[in-house]
Design a protein around this motif. Structure first.
Motif, PDB file in Angstrom:
ATOM      1  N   UNK A  18       0.861  -1.184   0.000  1.00 34.72           N
ATOM      2  CA  UNK A  18       0.000   0.000   0.000  1.00 34.72           C
ATOM      3  C   UNK A  18       0.893   1.228   0.000  1.00 34.72           C
ATOM      4  N   UNK A  19       1.002   1.857  -1.164  1.00 38.57           N
ATOM      5  CA  UNK A  19       1.893   3.004  -1.343  1.00 38.57           C
ATOM      6  C   UNK A  19       1.114   4.311  -1.244  1.00 38.57           C
ATOM      7  N   UNK A  20       1.822   5.341  -0.821  1.00 35.98           N
ATOM      8  CA  UNK A  20       1.281   6.688  -0.945  1.00 35.98           C
ATOM      9  C   UNK A  20       2.412   7.639  -1.310  1.00 35.98           C
ATOM     10  N   UNK A  21       2.085   8.582  -2.153  1.00 41.16           N
ATOM     11  CA  UNK A  21       3.045   9.570  -2.621  1.00 41.16           C
ATOM     12  C   UNK A  21       2.545  10.170  -3.921  1.00 41.16           C
ATOM     13  N   UNK A  22       3.377  10.962  -4.593  1.00 39.33           N
ATOM     14  CA  UNK A  22       2.916  11.674  -5.789  1.00 39.33           C
ATOM     15  C   UNK A  22       2.526  10.754  -6.948  1.00 39.33           C
ATOM     16  N   UNK A  23       3.252   9.652  -7.153  1.00 33.80           N
ATOM     17  CA  UNK A  23       2.939   8.798  -8.297  1.00 33.80           C
ATOM     18  C   UNK A  23       1.645   8.025  -8.089  1.00 33.80           C
ATOM     19  N   UNK A  24       1.450   7.443  -6.915  1.00 34.27           N
ATOM     20  CA  UNK A  24       0.215   6.701  -6.695  1.00 34.27           C
ATOM     21  C   UNK A  24      -0.988   7.637  -6.668  1.00 34.27           C
ATOM     22  N   UNK A  25      -0.782   8.850  -6.195  1.00 40.54           N
ATOM     23  CA  UNK A  25      -1.873   9.830  -6.263  1.00 40.54           C
ATOM     24  C   UNK A  25      -2.249  10.100  -7.712  1.00 40.54           C
ATOM     25  N   UNK A  26      -1.240  10.275  -8.563  1.00 40.73           N
ATOM     26  CA  UNK A  26      -1.505  10.526  -9.983  1.00 40.73           C
ATOM     27  C   UNK A  26      -2.251   9.353 -10.617  1.00 40.73           C
ATOM     28  N   UNK A  27      -1.849   8.131 -10.289  1.00 43.36           N
ATOM     29  CA  UNK A  27      -2.495   6.948 -10.869  1.00 43.36           C
ATOM     30  C   UNK A  27      -3.956   6.856 -10.441  1.00 43.36           C
ATOM     31  N   UNK A  28      -4.223   7.182  -9.173  1.00 42.16           N
ATOM     32  CA  UNK A  28      -5.618   7.191  -8.711  1.00 42.16           C
ATOM     33  C   UNK A  28      -6.420   8.299  -9.396  1.00 42.16           C
ATOM     34  N   UNK A  29      -5.790   9.439  -9.637  1.00 43.99           N
ATOM     35  CA  UNK A  29      -6.482  10.538 -10.325  1.00 43.99           C
ATOM     36  C   UNK A  29      -6.817  10.135 -11.761  1.00 43.99           C
ATOM     37  N   UNK A  30      -5.910   9.412 -12.414  1.00 42.88           N
ATOM     38  CA  UNK A  30      -6.188   8.917 -13.770  1.00 42.88           C
ATOM     39  C   UNK A  30      -7.467   8.086 -13.774  1.00 42.88           C
ATOM     40  N   UNK A  31      -7.568   7.151 -12.820  1.00 43.57           N
ATOM     41  CA  UNK A  31      -8.737   6.274 -12.760  1.00 43.57           C
ATOM     42  C   UNK A  31     -10.012   7.068 -12.496  1.00 43.57           C
ATOM     43  N   UNK A  32      -9.925   8.007 -11.562  1.00 38.68           N
ATOM     44  CA  UNK A  32     -11.117   8.772 -11.201  1.00 38.68           C
ATOM     45  C   UNK A  32     -11.549   9.704 -12.323  1.00 38.68           C
ATOM     46  N   UNK A  33     -10.595  10.304 -13.020  1.00 39.35           N
ATOM     47  CA  UNK A  33     -10.954  11.126 -14.177  1.00 39.35           C
ATOM     48  C   UNK A  33     -11.667  10.291 -15.234  1.00 39.35           C
ATOM     49  N   UNK A  34     -11.224   9.052 -15.418  1.00 37.65           N
ATOM     50  CA  UNK A  34     -11.910   8.166 -16.363  1.00 37.65           C
ATOM     51  C   UNK A  34     -13.326   7.878 -15.901  1.00 37.65           C
ATOM     52  N   UNK A  35     -13.491   7.629 -14.587  1.00 37.19           N
ATOM     53  CA  UNK A  35     -14.834   7.371 -14.060  1.00 37.19           C
ATOM     54  C   UNK A  35     -15.749   8.574 -14.225  1.00 37.19           C
ATOM     55  N   UNK A  36     -15.183   9.778 -14.103  1.00 39.24           N
ATOM     56  CA  UNK A  36     -15.972  11.005 -14.198  1.00 39.24           C
ATOM     57  C   UNK A  36     -16.102  11.506 -15.637  1.00 39.24           C
ATOM     58  N   UNK A  37     -15.630  10.709 -16.593  1.00 42.24           N
ATOM     59  CA  UNK A  37     -15.670  11.045 -18.023  1.00 42.24           C
ATOM     60  C   UNK A  37     -14.828  12.256 -18.360  1.00 42.24           C
ATOM     61  N   UNK A  38     -13.819  12.518 -17.546  1.00 43.14           N
ATOM     62  CA  UNK A  38     -12.836  13.549 -17.871  1.00 43.14           C
ATOM     63  C   UNK A  38     -11.679  12.851 -18.590  1.00 43.14           C
ATOM     64  N   UNK A  39     -11.988  12.340 -19.768  1.00 44.08           N
ATOM     65  CA  UNK A  39     -11.056  11.446 -20.433  1.00 44.08           C
ATOM     66  C   UNK A  39      -9.758  12.146 -20.830  1.00 44.08           C
ATOM     67  N   UNK A  40      -9.854  13.359 -21.346  1.00 43.36           N
ATOM     68  CA  UNK A  40      -8.644  14.082 -21.739  1.00 43.36           C
ATOM     69  C   UNK A  40      -7.762  14.368 -20.529  1.00 43.36           C
ATOM     70  N   UNK A  41      -8.382  14.678 -19.389  1.00 44.50           N
ATOM     71  CA  UNK A  41      -7.606  14.921 -18.170  1.00 44.50           C
ATOM     72  C   UNK A  41      -6.877  13.652 -17.727  1.00 44.50           C
ATOM     73  N   UNK A  42      -7.543  12.507 -17.824  1.00 42.40           N
ATOM     74  CA  UNK A  42      -6.909  11.242 -17.442  1.00 42.40           C
ATOM     75  C   UNK A  42      -5.670  10.988 -18.277  1.00 42.40           C
ATOM     76  N   UNK A  43      -5.783  11.196 -19.582  1.00 45.97           N
ATOM     77  CA  UNK A  43      -4.653  10.960 -20.472  1.00 45.97           C
ATOM     78  C   UNK A  43      -3.536  11.958 -20.199  1.00 45.97           C
ATOM     79  N   UNK A  44      -3.906  13.204 -19.911  1.00 49.12           N
ATOM     80  CA  UNK A  44      -2.897  14.232 -19.641  1.00 49.12           C
ATOM     81  C   UNK A  44      -2.111  13.920 -18.367  1.00 49.12           C
ATOM     82  N   UNK A  45      -2.795  13.463 -17.320  1.00 47.86           N
ATOM     83  CA  UNK A  45      -2.108  13.124 -16.068  1.00 47.86           C
ATOM     84  C   UNK A  45      -1.159  11.950 -16.291  1.00 47.86           C
ATOM     85  N   UNK A  46      -1.600  10.954 -17.061  1.00 53.01           N
ATOM     86  CA  UNK A  46      -0.739   9.810 -17.344  1.00 53.01           C
ATOM     87  C   UNK A  46       0.485  10.241 -18.141  1.00 53.01           C
TER      88      UNK A  46
END
Length: 385
Positions: free
Chosen positions: A268-296
């Motif tokens: 169970x990691x926490x830090x900037x990279x795992x936060x970014x990965x979780x944001x990618x998933x959540x942006x996809x769930x919220x249909x913020x698809x361009x934001x998900x790709x940009x964060x990745x």
């Protein structure tokens, strides 16, 4: 979906009304033209009056039945300890090995090695009764939960977090926070997102009012906010998701790299990279698809200077989610490329992950001509093309 709908004699319009979706959305999912996300699957499960596990399906145990039986036996004996023979050093080494195997997403080896590990740490904790010993028990059960959630064995997941919480209550505040994170994960896996958010909010309040300070406080709060943003994303609650995202980013600033708790919860990691990965998933769930790709893209743009240091259990789902976003934006080739990356990083996880299965199902439907790369993936996933 079609089978469940036909069993009830419903037309697509009736299912759409009950699930709060549009009829074209239902039709595209049934025809294999649109991915069935876990958030939508939860809405459908509520409409059908069945569990999310029924809608998404669970992974059968093939060739590891004895290991699963042994694991269930070890869990049943939680309050019937045997003689403890392992030293604390040996148990810590075994937990470290388990964290490494889990990080590689080697589900087969995790299931094979978990039964004796669960028994040994439990026996040791009953003999010594120390907070450190009970923290090791909670760590082992966190791994049981992770394994069960990956396969959608929800009865086992429910049982695992119950034992984990009992152990964590005899350990320390941070271990208890991680147990709450996994408890909220069970609600996530059942599609009961609002209840999961309630568990997260309660745990955050406990940490903020508790004695944890410095690194441990930031770690505990950070892991809870990551669970919160995932739950809010699945629920489609943009305001709550953004609140957890903002809090996670602020806490991630306390870390120059992603870490596990020192001497504690492996995997169970926490830090900037795992936060970014979780944001990618959540942006996809919220249909913020361009934001998900940009964060990745920002996360992976300079691998020489900023290599991804997270285990396969995190990076493989990231590429599944960017594939989902690219597919939603009409980039089938990009979606296939990212899906191939997800499979190459963690093939065992990709084979059982519902997002991976759904992406392959939709891509095979949309591709009217044979695609050798897609054919190979479909064969690996046991999906006809």
């Amino acid at each position: 979906m079609r089978m469940l709908r036909d069993e009830r004699g419903w037309k697509q319009e009736e299912l759409a009304r009950r699930a709060g979706l549009s009829r074209p959305h239902i039709g595209k999912i049934e025809r294999g033209e649109r991915t069935l996300t876990q958030g939508v699957a939860a809405a459908l499960a509520r409409a059908f009056g069945v569990s999310l596990e029924v809608v998404l399906g669970s992974t059968p145990v093939v060739g590891a039945e004895d290991s699963l039986k042994a694991l269930n036996s070890a869990i049943r004996r939680f309050d019937l300890p045997a003689e403890s023979t392992a030293s604390p050093e040996q148990l810590k080494a075994a937990l470290a090995e388990m964290a490494e195997i889990r990080g590689k997403a080697d589900l087969t080896q995790v299931l094979l090695k978990l039964p004796p590990l669960v028994s040994e740490v439990t026996n040791h904790a009953h003999r010594t009764g120390t907070p450190e010993a009970w923290a090791m028990v909670a760590e082992a059960y966190s791994c049981v939960y992770w394994l069960a959630a990956r396969h959608r064995w929800m009865t086992l997941a429910d049982l695992a977090v119950t034992k984990q919480k009992i152990a964590a209550q005899q350990a320390d505040p941070v271990t208890l926070a991680v147990a709450a994170r996994d408890e909220a994960g069970v609600y996530l896996n059942h599609g009961e997102f609002e209840d999961g958010l309630a568990v997260v909010d309660r745990a955050i309040t406990q940490v903020e009012r508790g004695d944890a300070t410095g690194f441990e406080r930031s770690y505990a709060l950070g892991t809870l906010h990551l669970r919160g943003l995932t739950l809010a994303g699945r629920l489609g609650d943009k305001r709550t998701a953004d609140r957890h995202i903002d809090s996670a980013w602020v806490l991630a600033e306390d870390f120059d790299r992603d870490v596990c708790r020192a001497g504690g919860i492996g995997g169970i990691h926490f830090g900037p990279q795992n936060t970014a990965i979780h944001v990618v998933a959540t942006c996809s769930d919220l249909r913020r698809y361009a934001d998900a790709i940009a964060v990745m893209r920002d996360l992976t743009k300079d691998p020489a200077r900023r290599p991804l240091r997270l285990p396969a259990t995190r990076t493989s789902p990231m590429y599944m989610n960017t594939a989902r976003s690219k597919l939603a934006l009409g980039d089938r080739d990009g979606a296939l490329e990212d899906l191939e990356k997800a499979w190459s990083i963690a093939p065992q996880m990709a084979k059982v992950h519902p997002t991976s299965q759904e992406l392959i199902r939709v891509l095979t439907t949309l591709h009217k001509r044979s695609n050798p790369r897609l054919v190979r993936l479909a064969q690996k996933a046991d999906i006809e093309f």
